[in-house]
Design an enzyme around this catalytic site. Structure first.
Site, PDB file in Angstrom:
ATOM      1  N   HIS A  48       0.825  -1.210   0.000  1.00 13.78           N
ATOM      2  CA  HIS A  48       0.000   0.000   0.000  1.00 13.78           C
ATOM      3  C   HIS A  48       0.859   1.259   0.000  1.00 13.78           C
ATOM      4  O   HIS A  48       0.332   2.360   0.027  1.00 13.78           O
ATOM      5  CB  HIS A  48      -0.912   0.023   1.226  1.00 13.78           C
ATOM      6  N   ASN A  49       2.171   1.071   0.018  1.00 15.34           N
ATOM      7  CA  ASN A  49       3.096   2.191   0.095  1.00 15.34           C
ATOM      8  C   ASN A  49       3.354   2.732  -1.313  1.00 15.34           C
ATOM      9  O   ASN A  49       4.011   2.088  -2.133  1.00 15.34           O
ATOM     10  CB  ASN A  49       4.411   1.714   0.743  1.00 15.34           C
ATOM     11  N   LYS A  52       6.910   2.916  -2.390  1.00 15.72           N
ATOM     12  CA  LYS A  52       7.487   1.609  -2.703  1.00 15.72           C
ATOM     13  C   LYS A  52       7.026   1.117  -4.069  1.00 15.72           C
ATOM     14  O   LYS A  52       7.804   0.517  -4.822  1.00 15.72           O
ATOM     15  CB  LYS A  52       7.120   0.597  -1.606  1.00 15.72           C
ATOM     16  N   ASP A 107       9.264  -7.308   2.596  1.00 15.44           N
ATOM     17  CA  ASP A 107       9.284  -6.787   3.955  1.00 15.44           C
ATOM     18  C   ASP A 107      10.688  -6.272   4.170  1.00 15.44           C
ATOM     19  O   ASP A 107      11.670  -6.955   3.840  1.00 15.44           O
ATOM     20  CB  ASP A 107       8.931  -7.864   4.979  1.00 15.44           C
ATOM     21  N   GLY A 195      10.947   6.512   4.613  1.00 16.26           N
ATOM     22  CA  GLY A 195      11.330   5.656   5.732  1.00 16.26           C
ATOM     23  C   GLY A 195      12.535   6.196   6.481  1.00 16.26           C
ATOM     24  O   GLY A 195      12.602   7.377   6.825  1.00 16.26           O
ATOM     25  N   TYR A 196      13.518   5.333   6.693  1.00 13.83           N
ATOM     26  CA  TYR A 196      14.705   5.698   7.461  1.00 13.83           C
ATOM     27  C   TYR A 196      15.822   6.269   6.585  1.00 13.83           C
ATOM     28  O   TYR A 196      16.938   6.491   7.073  1.00 13.83           O
ATOM     29  CB  TYR A 196      15.230   4.472   8.222  1.00 13.83           C
ATOM     30  N   LYS A 217      20.055   5.443  -5.879  1.00 11.48           N
ATOM     31  CA  LYS A 217      19.523   4.534  -4.866  1.00 11.48           C
ATOM     32  C   LYS A 217      19.141   3.198  -5.489  1.00 11.48           C
ATOM     33  O   LYS A 217      19.411   2.134  -4.921  1.00 11.48           O
ATOM     34  CB  LYS A 217      18.314   5.173  -4.172  1.00 11.48           C
ATOM     35  N   ARG A 223      16.567  -3.125  -1.497  1.00  6.40           N
ATOM     36  CA  ARG A 223      15.360  -3.507  -2.237  1.00  6.40           C
ATOM     37  C   ARG A 223      15.701  -3.820  -3.697  1.00  6.40           C
ATOM     38  O   ARG A 223      15.192  -4.781  -4.271  1.00  6.40           O
ATOM     39  CB  ARG A 223      14.321  -2.388  -2.129  1.00  6.40           C
TER      40      ARG A 223
END
Length: 240
Positions: A48-49, A52, A107, A195-196, A217, A223
């Site tokens: 749902h992100n 992402k 995840d 996120g972080y 990135k 990822r």
């Protein structure tokens, strides 16, 4: 067919199937109609992100050319696995079971050595609010005065084909896991990413993950490594 990449965690039982899926240019009914044909080249991204989804479409666009990557907007399953791999499988299984389409899920999170690997699988809910800013503030508070700041971003990517898929008599499952080593900064830096990213400086970059361009990135991240490793499995399933 089942499989797992290096470092992948064991799968947990599938959670309750999630809901309807859609993407920006295809409504839910149209996507479900595509499920009726054998081996339609459609894969649901079980997240749902929105950040992402965009990142995965960039990472996998060339690697899965000719395969449509469709966003998902149904209810989220309970992620009660004890590893990144288990939780990735929970999400992918639930999405695939509901839609009848192959699903990709991940995840991911940050594991900090000085905190015993925390936040780890609890990264998204670290502060209890699922808010990136709250999570960052709590992490920095817990790392205040800590000299050892080594950490790693971890991502487990899972590909699942439901056993009801007309093209196969058995369920396909495969997990790949990858890490991106670095350290926790003492203060956020950069406005990109999510996120972080603002508090993580990778070993292979001189700036925070939030200061990297999207292309930079995508070339380095956990990822990207995990999903590029699983892309050949997806192509094998579709025979491309």
């Amino acid at each position: 067919m089942t499989g797992a990449g290096a470092g992948a965690g064991a799968g947990a039982d599938a959670a309750a199937a999630a809901g309807v899926h859609a993407d920006a240019d295809v409504d839910a009914a149209g996507v479900h109609a595509e499920a009726g044909a054998a081996r339609d080249r459609v894969v649901v991204l079980a997240t749902h992100n929105a950040h992402k989804v965009q990142e995965l479409q960039r990472i996998l666009g060339d690697a899965l050319a000719g395969i449509r990557l469709v966003a998902y907007d149904g209810p989220e399953p309970v992620e009660d696995g004890d590893t990144f791999g288990a939780n990735a499988l929970i999400k992918a299984r639930a999405c695939a079971a509901h839609t009848g389409l192959p699903a990709l899920a991940d995840d991911s999170g940050i594991a900090v050595d000085a905190l015993g690997g925390a936040p780890g699988i609890h990264s998204a809910r670290y502060a209890g609010t699922r808010d990136d800013g709250d999570n960052l503030r709590l992490l920095l508070a817990n790392m205040a005065g800590v000299v050892q700041r080594t950490a790693a971003f971890v991502c487990a990517a899972a590909f699942v084909v439901p056993s009801s898929d007309p093209a196969t008599s058995a369920e396909w499952e495969h997990v790949e896991e990858a890490v991106w080593n670095g350290e926790v900064l003492e203060a956020p830096a950069g406005s990109g990413g999510f996120g972080y990213d603002p508090v993580f400086r990778p070993d292979d970059a001189g700036v925070s993950a939030a200061e990297l361009s999207a292309a930079e990135k995508d070339a380095l991240s956990h990822r990207s490594k995990a999903f590029r490793a699983i892309a050949p499995v997806v192509r094998e399933y579709f025979g491309v």
